[in-house]
Design an enzyme around this catalytic site. Structure first.
Site, PDB file in Angstrom:
ATOM      1  N   ASP A   1      37.549  43.134  54.044  1.00 29.43           N
ATOM      2  CA  ASP A   1      38.429  43.476  52.918  1.00 29.43           C
ATOM      3  C   ASP A   1      38.797  44.954  52.933  1.00 29.43           C
ATOM      4  O   ASP A   1      39.963  45.318  52.766  1.00 29.43           O
ATOM      5  CB  ASP A   1      37.738  43.131  51.595  1.00 29.43           C
ATOM      6  CG  ASP A   1      37.609  41.623  51.403  1.00 29.43           C
ATOM      7  OD1 ASP A   1      38.308  40.876  52.109  1.00 29.43           O
ATOM      8  OD2 ASP A   1      36.801  41.207  50.551  1.00 29.43           O
TER       9      ASP A   1
ATOM     10  N   THR B   1      42.951  38.381  45.584  1.00 24.32           N
ATOM     11  CA  THR B   1      43.015  36.915  45.575  1.00 24.32           C
ATOM     12  C   THR B   1      42.708  36.342  44.197  1.00 24.32           C
ATOM     13  O   THR B   1      43.370  35.407  43.741  1.00 24.32           O
ATOM     14  CB  THR B   1      42.035  36.347  46.604  1.00 24.32           C
ATOM     15  OG1 THR B   1      40.717  36.885  46.362  1.00 24.32           O
ATOM     16  CG2 THR B   1      42.458  36.736  48.007  1.00 24.32           C
ATOM     17  N   THR B   2      41.704  36.892  43.535  1.00 26.41           N
ATOM     18  CA  THR B   2      41.369  36.411  42.191  1.00 26.41           C
ATOM     19  C   THR B   2      42.489  36.728  41.214  1.00 26.41           C
ATOM     20  O   THR B   2      42.843  35.900  40.368  1.00 26.41           O
ATOM     21  CB  THR B   2      40.054  37.041  41.721  1.00 26.41           C
ATOM     22  OG1 THR B   2      39.012  36.736  42.657  1.00 26.41           O
ATOM     23  CG2 THR B   2      39.664  36.516  40.351  1.00 26.41           C
TER      24      THR B   2
ATOM     25  N   ASP C   1      33.629  37.004  46.050  1.00 25.20           N
ATOM     26  CA  ASP C   1      34.945  37.093  46.667  1.00 25.20           C
ATOM     27  C   ASP C   1      35.749  35.851  46.271  1.00 25.20           C
ATOM     28  O   ASP C   1      35.370  34.721  46.592  1.00 25.20           O
ATOM     29  CB  ASP C   1      34.800  37.168  48.188  1.00 25.20           C
ATOM     30  CG  ASP C   1      36.133  37.362  48.879  1.00 25.20           C
ATOM     31  OD1 ASP C   1      36.883  38.258  48.478  1.00 25.20           O
ATOM     32  OD2 ASP C   1      36.428  36.599  49.815  1.00 25.20           O
TER      33      ASP C   1
END
Length: 557
Positions: free
Chosen positions: A382, A91-92, A58
């Site tokens: 998530d 997010t990445t 994550d």
């Protein structure tokens, strides 16, 4: 006395050198999470100062656990944290896109393009992407909602658990959705998560209502009650403690007994007040005195003590009750209603289950180890965030890099309408968007350039009625229609990635002066004052002051 600088900053970088250093930091941060993107992304082993380990891919978990000193890296981590808070996924992608935008901007700076022109071009490109979303989105069906929740878990957990957690996440989202005049609202914070070590991940389950690891204050109270009124107290029903400086002089035992009886009478008056209001369920943040247990039992009230404030807030939202500081302050309008309240023993621990009219749910995360339970908890959070988004805004985009490639193709045509150097910046923005499909291919063991060119060619020449849905299918190792393959993601995630990454990149582009040490030593009155950037000032007496070359003995007299 006036302030006279004694020691000024001695090292600083400006202009291109400052920008280069900042971009280098951004690229280094992106490199730390690049391999976690996609269904075949790799995991990271995190170790804290106490030696505890965590295995996860994550992106936001990896970034928030990292010890980062560079301010630009911290800016990108903040952008990733914001992405997680708003969209719960992507997010990445936000960090990768930010770093790629900066890398492309640096190449333009070397060609003589001013950062201001690049910033204007990036703004135009972002706005063009926002407008083009309208031609790319599809309205989500029930099946596609399930596919989107499953896609958000790709690479984070094995495939058998992906479907299980996605199903539970959608059920939980439906349990907390509210119909309001301005539209649907699904708040994921209304879903409580309990963790239990033992069993397998597939034993994780969802319970309708709020579940707390609590037992009623005495077993003589009703074990199960239905359809009643609940009172929430941000305090307790206890004897008041005397002030530390108070002295009580007791002449005989009768006076002391009378004092104790009066204390008990005060407590019983509070119970009588609850009975008059018709309360059948009571939850207190603090304790409940032993002397009133019998009175509560006789009144048929099921009571719980030392309930966490966060759980009281959840109960207040679910039952429509108002949290009050003391029992005497409760009124009829402060009470809430519930459907049922019962107690069950799970794995040797008593749990309190409350079902409310306003909905609510509790997810029970299970796993064989603490690390496994933690990963199940993060994955469910998530998937729940994605499910809640789709209930509020049921629009999807094709995954597998299809949307990014379609936006890049659109921007290259859009750039032709600009005669200035902004055209170069818009094209650079388009190139940056392609970092997503290139990284997906690289993490899957494919050639990133060949995979990108094949997908672009398919979108350009395909006879598919929706060519912008064609992306890179990692399992087939070839381009295909991502919507048909069930690889989709919510519009809100991609939109927030675009906004967050662009804003972070522009913030870095505007920086042209970076001091390495910002200490300024000034003499004020009879002491020296050291000012540090982003930290509180420290006062150090002259006799304790040490400079960089050795001890400095000075007298202020």
């Amino acid at each position: 006395m006036s302030e006279v600088p004694i020691l000024k900053e001695t090292t600083r970088t400006t202009g291109r050198e400052a920008l280069r250093n900042n971009i280098t930091a951004a690229m280094a941060l992106a490199g730390a999470v690049r391999t976690t993107l996609g269904p075949l992304g790799q995991d990271k082993l995190l170790i804290d100062d106490e030696g505890r380990t965590m295995v996860t891919n994550d992106g936001v978990t990896v970034l928030e656990s990292a010890k980062v000193e560079h301010p630009v890296a911290k800016m990108l981590i903040n952008a990733s944290t914001t992405q997680d808070r708003i969209a719960r996924d992507g997010t990445t992608s936000a960090v990768l896109l930010s770093a790629e935008l900066l890398q492309n901007a640096w190449e333009l700076v070397l060609q003589g393009v001013h950062p201001s022109a690049i910033a204007r071009g990036y703004r135009h490109a972002e706005e063009a992407c926002r407008q083009h979303f309208e031609s790319l989105v599809i309205e989500a069906t029930e099946e596609q909602m399930m596919a989107a929740a499953t896609t958000s878990l790709s690479g984070k957990i094995h495939s058998a658990m992906q479907n299980h957690l996605a199903t539970l996440a959608i059920q939980a989202a439906r349990a907390v959705v509210e119909e309001r005049p301005d539209g649907r609202v699904a708040d994921p914070t209304r879903v409580k998560i309990l963790t239990q070590t033992g069993g397998s991940m597939t034993d994780s389950s969802l319970v309708t209502g709020l579940v707390l690891a609590k037992k009623r204050v005495t077993d003589r109270m009703p074990k199960q009650i239905t359809s009643g009124k609940i009172a929430l107290v941000d305090g307790g029903i206890e004897r008041r403690e005397m002030m530390s400086n108070m002295k009580l002089s007791v002449a005989n035992t009768g006076v002391l007994e009378s004092f104790r009886q009066q204390e008990k009478t005060v407590l019983l008056d509070q119970i009588n007040h609850l009975v008059d209001l018709g309360v059948t369920l009571l939850a207190c943040k603090e304790g409940i005195d032993d002397d009133v247990h019998a009175a509560l039992t006789e009144a048929g009230i099921q009571a719980y003590r030392r309930v966490a404030r966060s759980d009281l807030d959840l109960l207040a939202r679910g039952t429509n009750a108002t949290l009050k500081n003391d029992v005497k302050g409760l009124t009829e309008s402060d009470l809430g209603v519930f459907i049922s309240s019962n107690n069950e023993r799970w794995n040797g621990v008593m749990h309190w289950i409350v079902e409310t009219e306003e909905g609510g749910a509790t997810f029970i995360a299970k796993g064989s180890t603490n690390e496994t339970v933690g990963e199940v908890e993060r994955c469910f959070a998530d998937a729940l965030g994605v499910a809640c988004q789709l209930l509020e805004e049921p629009y999807l985009l094709a995954g597998g890099g299809a949307t990014q490639i379609a936006l890049a193709r659109h921007l290259r045509r859009f750039a032709e309408g600009f005669a200035g150097r902004e055209q170069l910046a818009i094209e650079a923005f388009a190139d940056a968007l392609e970092i997503i499909p290139r990284t997906l291919a690289q993490n899957a063991g494919l050639d990133p350039l060949d995979s990108l060119l094949q997908t672009v060619a398919q979108q350009t020449t395909s006879n598919d009625p929706s060519p912008h849905h064609i992306g890179l299918n990692i399992e087939r190792k070839s381009p295909s229609n991502m919507v048909d393959d069930g690889v989709v993601e919510p519009l809100r995630i991609t939109r927030q990635v675009l906004a967050g990454a662009t804003e972070a990149a522009l913030s870095v582009l505007r920086i042209d002066d970076v001091p390495f040490r910002l200490d300024i030593l000034r003499f004020r009155g009879n002491c020296f004052h050291i000012e540090r950037s982003r930290s509180s000032a420290r006062i150090i007496r002259a006799r304790r002051l040490e400079n960089m070359t050795g001890k400095l003995a000075m007298s202020t007299n």
